[in-house]
Design an enzyme around this catalytic site. Structure first.
Site, PDB file in Angstrom:
ATOM      1  N   THR A 143       0.620  -1.208   0.183  1.00 38.77           N
ATOM      2  CA  THR A 143      -0.101  -0.002   0.043  1.00 38.77           C
ATOM      3  C   THR A 143       0.946   1.118   0.092  1.00 38.77           C
ATOM      4  O   THR A 143       1.869   1.274   0.715  1.00 38.77           O
ATOM      5  CB  THR A 143      -1.032   0.146   1.362  1.00 38.77           C
ATOM      6  OG1 THR A 143      -2.017  -1.172   0.977  1.00 38.77           O
ATOM      7  CG2 THR A 143      -1.823   1.348   1.258  1.00 38.77           C
ATOM      8  N   PHE A 199       1.270   5.215   0.645  1.00 41.50           N
ATOM      9  CA  PHE A 199       0.502   6.225   1.569  1.00 41.50           C
ATOM     10  C   PHE A 199       1.051   7.591   1.113  1.00 41.50           C
ATOM     11  O   PHE A 199       2.335   7.897   0.718  1.00 41.50           O
ATOM     12  CB  PHE A 199       0.950   5.939   2.897  1.00 41.50           C
ATOM     13  CG  PHE A 199       0.455   4.817   3.526  1.00 41.50           C
ATOM     14  CD1 PHE A 199      -1.151   4.826   4.323  1.00 41.50           C
ATOM     15  CD2 PHE A 199       0.898   3.616   3.442  1.00 41.50           C
ATOM     16  CE1 PHE A 199      -1.545   3.647   4.934  1.00 41.50           C
ATOM     17  CE2 PHE A 199       0.280   2.337   4.005  1.00 41.50           C
ATOM     18  CZ  PHE A 199      -0.947   2.406   4.794  1.00 41.50           C
TER      19      PHE A 199
END
Ligand code: PEP
Ligand code: MN
Length: 678
Positions: free
Chosen positions: A277, A279
């Site tokens: 992921t 960010f």
């Protein structure tokens, strides 16, 4: 305690513990050497030295082979060590004077992946002490940043398996957020449940919907398994612990499981090995970054609504060898089926080619905002620049004129090649190979008048309806216009014939009411250098018809356009409407030469208003034809259903017959130029 049954096992474990301790101490020793290198490197030396890294990699591989180890696994360990080293050097390139621990907001509760990402990122940023604050939603995090409750927000923007996080993409486009850093975290999901529970006994798995999606195969592997959506992976773990239910499990990180007091029943349960992921760290203002750091820049831009517009934007990156690392299309809420794009590129606007690409992109997009520049922390190797294909870019056929660049007017002027922007009003294009007729009365006088005028100009081929609601009159005793009620009449009349409307804005105070109604804003000749008005109009998103002042030079007209564009509104159409000279035979002197001169100096569409130049209706048609022949992109002409009764500029208003004559006269000229009616 020694194992009385198997003392060998015990010894082996002791040895492993010793070696692990040594490994950590060796990593610390390596990092200390890395720091010395970081401090010794001149600012101009990049943090990442690929040749040196390849040499290190080969040395490790040789050593691995000599020791009979897997080159692959040893290589993986090296990659992590190198990644850590880059960050070690960066810390020393950075000059951070942070007062106290920064407060960083994230969506979720303690143990969430976001929190782990914050810890990882802030060690790199040189402030390992952070105050992490969890919020129930992304919106709440953004609000907390806006009201000063936190200093930074860390928001997930994309996942390598599930793609974009739409709520965060929406915040990036809606709010004035500043991106100051990025972090990429490996997501390693496990299944956790109450101590003593077993996989076979689980009936329900609870987690964040994205985590459930990422573990679909593991979930399908159970005979029957219910799933339950929870707002956060760590919160799902907490809720399982609170329930005490032995049939309930959570999908979360091992860390979250441990914090909640759960037992990990299965690890690595995601469908794909590489689940990462990304960010974005959102701050309050742009932050300085190390000069030797590979950088990334995030942007949001709107493309014009026409054929090939997106390709033209992407071509800009290609022309400047700028590597695009991400592109996401997002809807524009008030314009159904039109799109804006969130893009990430490698580099910083201060780097020559990146800055040039962004300036060029400003010219070809409807709207561009740089969200921020930050260290490139992605693991994908930076692509080497491709050889530039100058020959391929050469236009076929010599252009009619050469572009003239003007570094003082970066937004209005051409880049290194002739471009023509198309500005759309409603769905009507102005520019390119189209010719657009705008017509209507000088002033809106009554519902009946404007309705008849709209019908008449539409019948003759006008695509945009003009009409003044706020009139700039030379005498204070002349009719001053009907104001907003008049504008409502114009909009209504335009709607009947599917015509968007353009009207003049005289004062900033009127802007809000006009923006809510009109499709295009006109800046009149008398206001061309009203810089406060230009700036205010530049902050709107409506296309602008900018008229040349009656004593303004071409350069001053371009500077006025630059004022509007510098505020973010790039949808400007220039209009030559006659200038003051010693000649008195006409109301003003139509400066036909301004048309090709403007075409050389700007990519913006250029239209002509022959009505205010002529001042009398029988000169309007010849002036209009000369403008079209000189390369204008369209005309704005005044017309009235009953000119004798007009309250404003009655002598120059075209009748139905003259309007018809004008259009017939234009047909062969446009055909000869290879243009078609908009
Ligand atoms: C108009 O278009 O009605 C007008 C007032 O034009 P200008 O600003 O060119 O005089
Ligand atoms: Mn007028």
């Amino acid at each position: 305690m020694t194992d009385p049954i198997n003392p060998d096992l015990d010894h082996a474990r002791q040895e492993i513990d010793d070696v692990d301790g040594q490994l950590v101490r060796l990593i610390a020793q390596r990092m200390a050497a890395v720091e010395r290198i970081g401090a010794a490197k001149a600012a101009a030396v990049p943090v990442v030295d690929r040749d040196r890294e390849r040499a290190v990699e080969q040395a490790w591989q040789r050593e691995a082979e000599a020791q009979g180890l897997s080159k692959y696994f040893v290589g993986r360990i090296l990659k992590e060590v190198l990644r850590y080293s880059h960050r070690g050097q960066e810390q020393f390139a950075r000059d951070l004077d942070q007062a106290g621990a920064p407060r960083v907001g994230y969506q979720g509760v303690t143990g969430a992946y976001s929190e782990a990402a914050i810890e990882k990122l802030f060690v790199t940023r040189g402030t390992p002490e952070v105050d992490c604050v969890g919020y129930p939603s992304f919106l709440a995090v953004a609000d907390a940043l806006a009201n000063g409750a936190i200093d930074y927000a860390l928001l997930p923007i994309e996942n390598s398996i599930c793609g974009s996080v739409p709520e965060v993409a929406q915040l990036l486009t809606n709010r004035k957020l500043v991106v100051v850093d990025e972090e990429i975290t490996h997501i390693e999901h496990c299944i956790a449940a109450m101590p003593g529970a077993s996989l076979a006994g689980l009936k329900t798995l609870r987690s964040h919907p994205i985590a459930l999606l990422q573990c679909q195969r593991a979930i399908d592997g159970f005979d029957t398994m219910q799933t339950e959506v929870w707002y956060d992976t760590a919160a799902a773990a907490d809720s399982v612990a609170e329930s005490g239910d032995m049939t309930l499990g959570a999908i979360c990180s091992e860390d979250a499981a441990r914090r909640a007091g759960l037992e990990v029943l299965a690890t690595d349960v995601a469908d794909h090995d590489s689940n990462q992921t990304r960010f974005l760290l959102i701050g309050k203002q742009a932050e300085p970054c190390g000069a030797n750091q590979p950088m990334k820049t995030s942007l949001v831009f709107e493309v014009q609504h026409r054929h090939g517009a997106l390709l033209e934007c992407l071509q800009v990156f290609e022309d400047h060898d700028v590597n695009l690392t991400r592109l996401e299309s997002r809807p524009i809420p008030d314009k159904p089926w039109e799109y804006m794009f969130l893009a990430d590129i490698e580099g910083h606007p201060d780097e020559g080619e990146v800055g040039a690409a962004l300036n060029e992109l400003r010219r070809v997009t409807g709207h561009l905002r740089v969200l921020g520049s930050y260290p490139n922390r992605s693991e994908a190797p930076v692509a080497p620049p491709r050889p530039r294909l100058e020959a391929k870019k050469a236009e076929s056929g010599a252009p009619a004129c050469k572009p003239i660049s003007n570094s003082k007017l970066p937004l209005v002027s051409h880049g290194d090649k002739l471009r023509s922007s198309v500005v759309t009003v409603g769905s009507v294009p102005i520019g390119g190979d189209k010719f657009t007729l705008i017509s209507g009365p000088c002033a809106i006088e009554s519902e009946e008048q404007v309705r008849a005028a709209a019908e008449m100009v539409h019948r003759n081929g006008a695509r945009i309806l003009r009409g003044g609601a706020f009139k700039p009159r030379s005498s204070p005793y002349s009719f001053q216009g009907l104001g907003l009620p008049g504008l409502d009449m114009l909009v209504e009349a335009g709607k009947t014939h599917g015509m968007p409307v353009v009207t003049e804005v005289l004062r900033i105070e009127d802007l809000g009411g006009i923006v809510d109604r009109a499709d295009m804003l006109q800046v009149g000749a008398r206001n061309m250098q009203n810089f406060a008005l230009l700036k205010a109009i530049g902050q709107t998103k409506l296309p602008v018809l900018l008229k040349r002042g009656m004593s303004a030079t071409i350069q001053e007209l371009l500077q006025a356009a630059e004022y509007i564009m510098a505020e973010g509104n790039h949808r400007v159409v220039l209009c030559e409407r006659g200038i003051r000279t010693f000649e008195t035979a006409t109301r003003a002197t139509l400066d036909v030469s301004a048309i090709p001169v403007l075409k050389q100096r700007t990519h913006l569409p250029v239209i002509v208003d022959p009505s205010h130049a002529a001042g009398v209706r029988n000169l309007v048609v010849p002036l209009a034809l000369s403008a079209a022949a000189a390369g204008a992109d369209g005309l704005i002409v005044e017309a009235h259903p009953n000119p004798d009764e007009a309250l404003c500029d009655k002598d120059q208003a075209l009748t139905n017959e003259l309007l018809g004559e004008l259009v017939h006269g234009l047909d062969p000229i446009l055909e000869g130029l290879g243009k078609s009616w908009a």
